[in-house]
Design a protein around this motif. Structure first.
Motif, PDB file in Angstrom:
ATOM      1  N   THR A  13       0.831  -1.205   0.000  1.00 28.07           N
ATOM      2  CA  THR A  13       0.000   0.000   0.000  1.00 28.07           C
ATOM      3  C   THR A  13       0.867   1.258   0.000  1.00 28.07           C
ATOM      4  OG1 THR A  13      -1.730  -1.213   1.178  1.00 28.07           O
ATOM      5  CG2 THR A  13      -1.887   1.184   1.171  1.00 28.07           C
ATOM      6  N   ARG A  14       1.921   1.234   0.808  1.00 29.55           N
ATOM      7  CA  ARG A  14       2.833   2.385   0.854  1.00 29.55           C
ATOM      8  C   ARG A  14       3.425   2.650  -0.523  1.00 29.55           C
ATOM      9  NH1 ARG A  14       8.071   2.641   0.863  1.00 29.55           N
ATOM     10  NH2 ARG A  14       8.475   0.497   1.521  1.00 29.55           N
ATOM     11  N   LYS A  15       3.871   1.601  -1.192  1.00 24.80           N
ATOM     12  CA  LYS A  15       4.481   1.767  -2.514  1.00 24.80           C
ATOM     13  C   LYS A  15       3.464   2.201  -3.556  1.00 24.80           C
ATOM     14  CE  LYS A  15       8.535  -1.110  -2.033  1.00 24.80           C
ATOM     15  NZ  LYS A  15       9.339  -2.160  -2.649  1.00 24.80           N
ATOM     16  N   GLN A  16       2.230   1.698  -3.481  1.00 22.24           N
ATOM     17  CA  GLN A  16       1.182   2.109  -4.420  1.00 22.24           C
ATOM     18  C   GLN A  16       0.895   3.599  -4.293  1.00 22.24           C
ATOM     19  OE1 GLN A  16      -2.037  -0.513  -3.384  1.00 22.24           O
ATOM     20  NE2 GLN A  16      -1.441  -2.054  -4.898  1.00 22.24           N
ATOM     21  N   VAL A  21       9.419   5.087   3.153  1.00 21.54           N
ATOM     22  CA  VAL A  21       9.304   4.652   4.547  1.00 21.54           C
ATOM     23  C   VAL A  21       9.292   5.879   5.451  1.00 21.54           C
ATOM     24  CG1 VAL A  21      10.476   3.413   6.418  1.00 21.54           C
ATOM     25  CG2 VAL A  21      10.319   2.377   4.152  1.00 21.54           C
ATOM     26  N   GLU A  22      10.141   6.832   5.133  1.00 20.99           N
ATOM     27  CA  GLU A  22      10.222   8.054   5.930  1.00 20.99           C
ATOM     28  C   GLU A  22       8.902   8.845   5.892  1.00 20.99           C
ATOM     29  OE1 GLU A  22      13.171  11.846   6.673  1.00 20.99           O
ATOM     30  OE2 GLU A  22      13.468  10.625   4.884  1.00 20.99           O
ATOM     31  N   ALA A  23       8.287   8.925   4.718  1.00 17.41           N
ATOM     32  CA  ALA A  23       7.026   9.662   4.594  1.00 17.41           C
ATOM     33  C   ALA A  23       5.917   8.985   5.400  1.00 17.41           C
ATOM     34  CB  ALA A  23       6.620   9.775   3.130  1.00 17.41           C
ATOM     35  N   LYS A  32      11.127   5.730  11.276  1.00 17.53           N
ATOM     36  CA  LYS A  32      11.470   4.980  10.063  1.00 17.53           C
ATOM     37  C   LYS A  32      11.840   3.555  10.422  1.00 17.53           C
ATOM     38  CE  LYS A  32      14.842   6.799   7.918  1.00 17.53           C
ATOM     39  NZ  LYS A  32      15.903   7.411   7.114  1.00 17.53           N
ATOM     40  N   THR A  33      12.563   3.406  11.502  1.00 20.52           N
ATOM     41  CA  THR A  33      13.002   2.081  11.941  1.00 20.52           C
ATOM     42  C   THR A  33      11.808   1.181  12.237  1.00 20.52           C
ATOM     43  OG1 THR A  33      15.018   3.030  12.866  1.00 20.52           O
ATOM     44  CG2 THR A  33      14.383   0.839  13.641  1.00 20.52           C
ATOM     45  N   TYR A  34      10.804   1.739  12.914  1.00 22.08           N
ATOM     46  CA  TYR A  34       9.614   0.943  13.250  1.00 22.08           C
ATOM     47  C   TYR A  34       8.902   0.473  11.983  1.00 22.08           C
ATOM     48  CZ  TYR A  34       5.224  -0.483  15.328  1.00 22.08           C
ATOM     49  OH  TYR A  34       4.126  -1.224  15.715  1.00 22.08           O
TER      50      TYR A  34
END
Length: 65
Positions: A13-16, A21-23, A32-34
């Motif tokens: 979903t994030r990539k779509q 990751v930061e955003a 970001k680590t989580y």
């Protein structure tokens, strides 16, 4: 709870949505680590955490299941 499927759905979903990751971390209030550890199946997120991530992605939490 199928944790591997949840991790894959978060990443997919994030990539779509063309989010880094930061955003996603910024939008959800997590580090970001989580987010990275969740996507790489290294942590077990709580229901509350999944709810915050779903809200940040603008989707229903049920999408993860």
């Amino acid at each position: 709870m199928d944790l591997l499927r949840i991790a894959q759905r978060v990443r997919q979903t994030r990539k779509q949505q063309n989010l880094t990751v930061e955003a996603l971390a910024d939008k959800s209030g997590f580090s970001k680590t989580y987010i990275s550890r969740l996507e790489n199946f290294r942590i077990t997120p709580s229901i509350k955490s999944l709810s915050k991530i779903a809200d940040a992605l603008g989707i229903q939490m049920s999408t993860f299941f």
